[in-house]
Motif scaffolding. Structure first.
Motif, PDB file in Angstrom:
ATOM      1  N   PRO A  86      36.493  44.989  34.585  1.00  0.00           N
ATOM      2  CA  PRO A  86      35.392  44.927  33.561  1.00  0.00           C
ATOM      3  C   PRO A  86      35.675  42.939  33.539  1.00  0.00           C
ATOM      4  O   PRO A  86      35.813  42.652  33.822  1.00  0.00           O
ATOM      5  CB  PRO A  86      36.364  45.193  31.895  1.00  0.00           C
ATOM      6  N   TYR A  87      34.018  43.147  33.643  1.00  0.00           N
ATOM      7  CA  TYR A  87      33.222  41.304  33.396  1.00  0.00           C
ATOM      8  C   TYR A  87      31.900  41.512  32.633  1.00  0.00           C
ATOM      9  O   TYR A  87      31.590  42.695  32.401  1.00  0.00           O
ATOM     10  CB  TYR A  87      33.698  40.888  34.930  1.00  0.00           C
ATOM     11  N   GLN A  88      31.985  39.705  32.744  1.00  0.00           N
ATOM     12  CA  GLN A  88      31.003  39.452  31.756  1.00  0.00           C
ATOM     13  C   GLN A  88      30.371  39.050  32.385  1.00  0.00           C
ATOM     14  O   GLN A  88      31.629  37.316  32.601  1.00  0.00           O
ATOM     15  CB  GLN A  88      31.484  39.987  30.730  1.00  0.00           C
ATOM     16  N   MET A  89      28.802  38.561  32.382  1.00  0.00           N
ATOM     17  CA  MET A  89      28.748  37.425  33.708  1.00  0.00           C
ATOM     18  C   MET A  89      28.786  35.776  32.532  1.00  0.00           C
ATOM     19  O   MET A  89      27.997  36.810  31.413  1.00  0.00           O
ATOM     20  CB  MET A  89      27.467  37.325  34.191  1.00  0.00           C
ATOM     21  N   ASP A  90      28.451  34.986  32.813  1.00  0.00           N
ATOM     22  CA  ASP A  90      27.884  33.585  32.051  1.00  0.00           C
ATOM     23  C   ASP A  90      27.212  32.486  33.134  1.00  0.00           C
ATOM     24  O   ASP A  90      27.452  32.380  34.021  1.00  0.00           O
ATOM     25  CB  ASP A  90      29.304  32.614  31.770  1.00  0.00           C
TER      26      ASP A  90
END
Ligand SMILES: N[C@@H](CCC(=O)N[C@@H](CS)C(=O)NCC(=O)O)C(=O)O
Length: 291
Positions: A86-90
């Protein structure tokens, strides 16, 4: 009373002109630095609070045709999808501890360089796809991986920043502040200097096209009719190859490389579409809106 204070201030400024200007400038610079420091600290607090083992990928902006304009960010995102991490972009702070994009925050720790990040995540989450290959394939995977990131990437960089002068790239970016636009010639100069030191910048455009075409031809030959570079399943090298070739397919309009990938070596185009279909079913939702 108030008027008296203002008049006193004005007369002090008149008498101490230079010292006053220096003080005002110093105070302004100090205020900006403190504001930036606090904003940076707050961002880090936010990134640490996202929860255990969620990878925050910090990168350059999304494009309108690819989910990221950087081949290295796209590589890392593709790997995270392949490994189901799982990842989230910034996009607030694209340049990290090594001054490059991408970098990540994981459990409050920062790390730069897509290749090192992928290796670390592979160990940490038990997702080393290359380790499952035969020793001979592992050797070939490493060689192709380095060809893509340490050779092809330089050729592509030359087209993007020198031949095309960053125009196609800039058109894909969100609205760029004026001061950043004014700094673009300096950025191009810096990139050209780095390509000259690396060596590729010393060749003519025609020489570079032919050097890079030989790489693409070799990859096309090795890929042949296979689904992925190392066989029927994708691995880390596919993420790097996809990260670069997707840029050529969608963000290098009119370049000789676009013709090579789409027309001269059509198995490369089919390969890019295959990886996209397998790992990016939500591709369109990940693009920047045309507005
Ligand atoms: N080896 C690095 C290369 C990353 C890289 O070159 N990123 C580019 C954006 S595509 C960048 O940050 N360039 C700015 C610079 O090098 O100053 C990696 O794999 O992450």
């Amino acid at each position: 009373m108030m008027l008296e204070a203002v008049l006193k201030g004005c007369s002090w400024l008149r008498e101490n002109g230079r010292a006053a200007t220096a003080t005002v400038v110093l105070l302004a610079v100090g205020a900006v630095s403190v504001k930036r420091y606090v904003a940076r600290k707050n961002r880090r607090k936010r990134w640490t609070a996202v929860g255990k083992d969620l990878v925050i990928v910090h990168g350059l902006p999304k494009g309108r045709r690819t989910p990221n304009l950087s081949p290295f960010v796209l590589t890392l995102e593709t790997y995270l999808r392949l490994a189901k991490i799982p990842y989230q972009m910034d996009y607030e702070e694209p340049f990290g501890p090594k001054g490059q994009s991408p970098w990540i925050t994981l459990n409050g720790k920062e790390m730069g360089d897509s290749q090192l990040i992928i290796e670390m995540l592979g160990r940490r989450f038990g997702n080393d796809f290359t380790a499952k290959l035969t020793p001979e394939q592992q050797g070939a995977a490493r060689a192709f991986h380095m060809m893509v990131t340490e050779h092809l990437a330089w050729g592509f960089r030359m087209w993007r920043w020198v031949e095309n002068r960053g125009q196609s790239m800039l058109q894909e970016m969100p609205r760029i502040p004026l001061f950043v636009q004014l700094l673009m010639p300096l950025k191009r100069r810096k990139i050209f200097k780095s390509t000259y030191i690396q060596g590729i910048g010393r060749h003519s455009p025609e020489e570079i096209h032919s050097i890079i075409e030989r790489d693409l031809a070799a990859i096309s030959l090795y890929l042949g009719y296979k689904a992925f570079l190392m066989g029927s399943d994708p691995c880390e090298v596919d993420c790097a190859l996809f990260g670069s070739l997707a840029q050529i397919m969608w963000n290098y309009p009119g370049s000789p490389y676009e013709t090579m990938v789409k027309v001269k070596y059509p198995n490369l185009k089919e390969y890019v579409l295959r990886v996209k279909e397998r790992l990016w079913p939500d591709w369109d939702q990940c693009l920047r809106s045309p507005k």
